[in-house]
Design a protein around this motif. Sequence first.
Motif, PDB file in Angstrom:
ATOM      1  N   HIS A 161      20.355 -11.697  35.264  1.00 32.75           N
ATOM      2  CA  HIS A 161      20.013 -10.754  36.338  1.00 32.75           C
ATOM      3  C   HIS A 161      19.614 -11.484  37.616  1.00 32.75           C
ATOM      4  CE1 HIS A 161      20.281  -7.443  33.501  1.00 32.75           C
ATOM      5  NE2 HIS A 161      19.529  -8.145  32.672  1.00 32.75           N
ATOM      6  N   ALA A 162      19.683 -10.746  38.742  1.00 33.12           N
ATOM      7  CA  ALA A 162      19.430 -11.349  40.062  1.00 33.12           C
ATOM      8  C   ALA A 162      18.070 -12.028  40.119  1.00 33.12           C
ATOM      9  CB  ALA A 162      19.556 -10.289  41.155  1.00 33.12           C
ATOM     10  N   ASP A 163      17.039 -11.409  39.546  1.00 31.54           N
ATOM     11  CA  ASP A 163      15.703 -12.015  39.633  1.00 31.54           C
ATOM     12  C   ASP A 163      15.418 -12.947  38.452  1.00 31.54           C
ATOM     13  OD1 ASP A 163      15.592  -9.954  37.834  1.00 31.54           O
ATOM     14  OD2 ASP A 163      13.655  -9.185  38.499  1.00 31.54           O
ATOM     15  N   ASP A 164      16.451 -13.320  37.710  1.00 30.15           N
ATOM     16  CA  ASP A 164      16.309 -14.344  36.666  1.00 30.15           C
ATOM     17  C   ASP A 164      16.484 -15.754  37.232  1.00 30.15           C
ATOM     18  OD1 ASP A 164      15.867 -12.560  34.575  1.00 30.15           O
ATOM     19  OD2 ASP A 164      17.995 -12.371  34.098  1.00 30.15           O
ATOM     20  N   VAL A 165      16.733 -15.829  38.536  1.00 26.10           N
ATOM     21  CA  VAL A 165      16.881 -17.132  39.201  1.00 26.10           C
ATOM     22  C   VAL A 165      16.093 -17.129  40.507  1.00 26.10           C
ATOM     23  CG1 VAL A 165      19.156 -17.660  38.227  1.00 26.10           C
ATOM     24  CG2 VAL A 165      18.997 -16.367  40.360  1.00 26.10           C
ATOM     25  N   TRP A 166      15.800 -18.318  41.017  1.00 20.25           N
ATOM     26  CA  TRP A 166      14.980 -18.415  42.234  1.00 20.25           C
ATOM     27  C   TRP A 166      15.706 -17.913  43.464  1.00 20.25           C
ATOM     28  CZ3 TRP A 166      16.517 -21.631  46.255  1.00 20.25           C
ATOM     29  CH2 TRP A 166      17.529 -22.544  45.947  1.00 20.25           C
ATOM     30  N   ASP A 206       4.944 -11.856  34.200  1.00 18.53           N
ATOM     31  CA  ASP A 206       4.896 -12.023  35.659  1.00 18.53           C
ATOM     32  C   ASP A 206       6.002 -12.956  36.132  1.00 18.53           C
ATOM     33  OD1 ASP A 206       2.718 -10.402  35.737  1.00 18.53           O
ATOM     34  OD2 ASP A 206       1.273 -12.047  35.661  1.00 18.53           O
ATOM     35  N   SER A 207       6.143 -14.090  35.442  1.00 17.24           N
ATOM     36  CA  SER A 207       7.168 -15.051  35.806  1.00 17.24           C
ATOM     37  C   SER A 207       8.226 -15.076  34.714  1.00 17.24           C
ATOM     38  CB  SER A 207       6.534 -16.432  35.977  1.00 17.24           C
ATOM     39  OG  SER A 207       7.562 -17.396  36.077  1.00 17.24           O
ATOM     40  N   LEU A 208       9.497 -14.971  35.130  1.00 19.32           N
ATOM     41  CA  LEU A 208      10.576 -14.835  34.147  1.00 19.32           C
ATOM     42  C   LEU A 208      11.241 -16.157  33.783  1.00 19.32           C
ATOM     43  CD1 LEU A 208      12.291 -11.686  35.703  1.00 19.32           C
ATOM     44  CD2 LEU A 208      11.221 -11.769  33.447  1.00 19.32           C
ATOM     45  N   TYR A 209      11.036 -17.188  34.604  1.00 18.05           N
ATOM     46  CA  TYR A 209      11.794 -18.427  34.405  1.00 18.05           C
ATOM     47  C   TYR A 209      11.370 -19.146  33.116  1.00 18.05           C
ATOM     48  CZ  TYR A 209      12.393 -17.619  39.432  1.00 18.05           C
ATOM     49  OH  TYR A 209      12.612 -17.067  40.660  1.00 18.05           O
ATOM     50  N   THR A 210      12.368 -19.757  32.474  1.00 17.43           N
ATOM     51  CA  THR A 210      12.101 -20.518  31.240  1.00 17.43           C
ATOM     52  C   THR A 210      12.575 -21.956  31.366  1.00 17.43           C
ATOM     53  OG1 THR A 210      14.242 -20.036  30.209  1.00 17.43           O
ATOM     54  CG2 THR A 210      12.473 -18.413  29.887  1.00 17.43           C
ATOM     55  N   TRP A 211      13.194 -22.294  32.489  1.00 17.31           N
ATOM     56  CA  TRP A 211      13.764 -23.636  32.693  1.00 17.31           C
ATOM     57  C   TRP A 211      13.600 -24.054  34.141  1.00 17.31           C
ATOM     58  CZ3 TRP A 211      17.639 -25.179  36.043  1.00 17.31           C
ATOM     59  CH2 TRP A 211      18.165 -26.477  35.850  1.00 17.31           C
ATOM     60  N   TRP A 212      13.203 -25.321  34.325  1.00 18.42           N
ATOM     61  CA  TRP A 212      13.119 -25.930  35.654  1.00 18.42           C
ATOM     62  C   TRP A 212      13.760 -27.303  35.539  1.00 18.42           C
ATOM     63  CZ3 TRP A 212       9.412 -22.912  33.473  1.00 18.42           C
ATOM     64  CH2 TRP A 212       8.869 -21.875  34.247  1.00 18.42           C
ATOM     65  N   SER A 213      14.645 -27.637  36.496  1.00 13.09           N
ATOM     66  CA  SER A 213      15.370 -28.900  36.467  1.00 13.09           C
ATOM     67  C   SER A 213      14.423 -30.099  36.487  1.00 13.09           C
ATOM     68  CB  SER A 213      16.304 -28.976  37.673  1.00 13.09           C
ATOM     69  OG  SER A 213      16.853 -30.276  37.749  1.00 13.09           O
ATOM     70  N   TYR A 214      14.823 -31.170  35.809  1.00 11.19           N
ATOM     71  CA  TYR A 214      14.096 -32.439  35.875  1.00 11.19           C
ATOM     72  C   TYR A 214      14.232 -33.060  37.269  1.00 11.19           C
ATOM     73  CZ  TYR A 214      13.544 -32.990  30.732  1.00 11.19           C
ATOM     74  OH  TYR A 214      13.190 -32.874  29.420  1.00 11.19           O
ATOM     75  N   ARG A 226      14.990 -20.887  36.393  1.00  9.22           N
ATOM     76  CA  ARG A 226      15.990 -19.922  35.908  1.00  9.22           C
ATOM     77  C   ARG A 226      15.554 -19.404  34.538  1.00  9.22           C
ATOM     78  NH1 ARG A 226      21.393 -23.732  36.812  1.00  9.22           N
ATOM     79  NH2 ARG A 226      20.636 -24.671  38.750  1.00  9.22           N
ATOM     80  N   ARG A 227      15.929 -18.160  34.196  1.00  7.81           N
ATOM     81  CA  ARG A 227      15.658 -17.621  32.857  1.00  7.81           C
ATOM     82  C   ARG A 227      16.896 -17.832  31.992  1.00  7.81           C
ATOM     83  NH1 ARG A 227      15.359 -12.391  29.754  1.00  7.81           N
ATOM     84  NH2 ARG A 227      16.750 -11.484  31.311  1.00  7.81           N
ATOM     85  N   VAL A 260      10.787 -24.206  28.470  1.00 12.98           N
ATOM     86  CA  VAL A 260       9.463 -23.895  27.912  1.00 12.98           C
ATOM     87  C   VAL A 260       9.604 -22.877  26.776  1.00 12.98           C
ATOM     88  CG1 VAL A 260       8.288 -24.396  30.079  1.00 12.98           C
ATOM     89  CG2 VAL A 260       8.982 -22.035  29.573  1.00 12.98           C
ATOM     90  N   PRO A 261       8.589 -22.800  25.893  1.00  8.40           N
ATOM     91  CA  PRO A 261       8.660 -21.843  24.786  1.00  8.40           C
ATOM     92  C   PRO A 261       8.594 -20.389  25.267  1.00  8.40           C
ATOM     93  CG  PRO A 261       7.003 -23.547  24.348  1.00  8.40           C
ATOM     94  CD  PRO A 261       7.398 -23.661  25.789  1.00  8.40           C
ATOM     95  N   VAL A 262       9.330 -19.546  24.559  1.00  9.06           N
ATOM     96  CA  VAL A 262       9.289 -18.097  24.762  1.00  9.06           C
ATOM     97  C   VAL A 262       8.824 -17.490  23.438  1.00  9.06           C
ATOM     98  CG1 VAL A 262      10.635 -16.045  25.368  1.00  9.06           C
ATOM     99  CG2 VAL A 262      11.197 -18.243  26.414  1.00  9.06           C
ATOM    100  N   ILE A 263       7.850 -16.582  23.511  1.00 10.02           N
ATOM    101  CA  ILE A 263       7.179 -16.089  22.299  1.00 10.02           C
ATOM    102  C   ILE A 263       7.185 -14.563  22.272  1.00 10.02           C
ATOM    103  CG2 ILE A 263       5.034 -16.172  20.952  1.00 10.02           C
ATOM    104  CD1 ILE A 263       4.215 -18.585  22.817  1.00 10.02           C
ATOM    105  N   ALA A 264       7.486 -13.989  21.110  1.00 13.89           N
ATOM    106  CA  ALA A 264       7.395 -12.532  20.939  1.00 13.89           C
ATOM    107  C   ALA A 264       6.599 -12.225  19.676  1.00 13.89           C
ATOM    108  CB  ALA A 264       8.789 -11.910  20.841  1.00 13.89           C
ATOM    109  N   GLU A 265       5.785 -11.174  19.765  1.00  7.89           N
ATOM    110  CA  GLU A 265       4.957 -10.754  18.627  1.00  7.89           C
ATOM    111  C   GLU A 265       5.296  -9.336  18.220  1.00  7.89           C
ATOM    112  OE1 GLU A 265       0.978 -12.777  19.783  1.00  7.89           O
ATOM    113  OE2 GLU A 265       0.497 -10.961  18.646  1.00  7.89           O
ATOM    114  N   PHE A 266       5.421  -9.123  16.918  1.00 10.65           N
ATOM    115  CA  PHE A 266       5.813  -7.810  16.408  1.00 10.65           C
ATOM    116  C   PHE A 266       4.772  -7.281  15.437  1.00 10.65           C
ATOM    117  CE2 PHE A 266       9.552 -10.155  17.527  1.00 10.65           C
ATOM    118  CZ  PHE A 266      10.358  -9.235  18.170  1.00 10.65           C
TER     119      PHE A 266
END
Length: 268
Positions: A161-166, A206-214, A226-227, A260-266
């Motif tokens: 999605h559009a807001d999945d990237v900077w 609040d923040s959707l990104y899960t990856w940032w370039s080295y 980026r997500r 980074v880790p992404v976590i979901a609880e059920f």
Amino acid sequence: MRIATWNINSVRLRIDIVADFVQRYQPDILCLQEIKCIEDAFPLKRIRALGFDYVGIHGQKGYHGVATMARISGETHTRHDFCEVGDARHLASDFNIGGKRLRVHNFYVPAGGDEPNPDLNAKFAHKLAYLDEMRGWAVDGQHIAGADHAIVLGDLNIAPHADDVWSHKQLLNVVSHTPVETEGLLAVQAAGNFIDLAREDALRPDSLYTWWSYRAKDWEASNRGRRLDHIWTSADLATRCNRFSILSEARGWDRPSDHVPVIAEFDI
DNA sequence: ATGGTGGGACACCCA
């Protein structure tokens, strides 16, 4: 039940931060991508010492590789070779939870190289073919056959999605956010009737990104993220998800992964 | 427009 996904970018190099993460966040199921080793080289003793009873590994020398581990008992269902190229990019594991069978699909979708033209770049063509095969797999219901619930998660290497990237505009022609990829990934999601947990109003972080370039001088200051990492569930499971989080701070840990880790609880 | 930083394996591929 708490489940986490994390592209670790070499599990052997980063086993210490995996251990820290597990001790602090106590996932019942942990899915890693880019373990970058064969099964025999996987740090099994360290992982078992963290309390994981089930450990499923689909490894490969040097590249790719996924592993799923759990405190609850589980069994490996399949290691599907999408596109039949011999890459270790998928592992399906089954767990019995509350008398129901949960199937967890751990994915590392091809990154696709730099050139977003499939005629010029075989890696990009492969990524598109991989998505197309995933779509057919989901349409056929293969992801859930013999199970009650399904989770599809991992490094899907696309920010849909559009807001999945900077910057949507600046990344439209950058691999991971091109229309052909984002449409392809959304077609996979639609084919399996999957719910993208990050996009549920009640769960949205609040923040959707899960990856940032080295390559950024200061990943946090520029925040050009980026997500790319996702947790999708079958519809029945999504209603039982009561918490979803992206552990952005992990990007600032010592010798971090670029994901980074992404976590979901059920509540199941 | 370009080059920037990290992996693994072994001289260069991949992210």
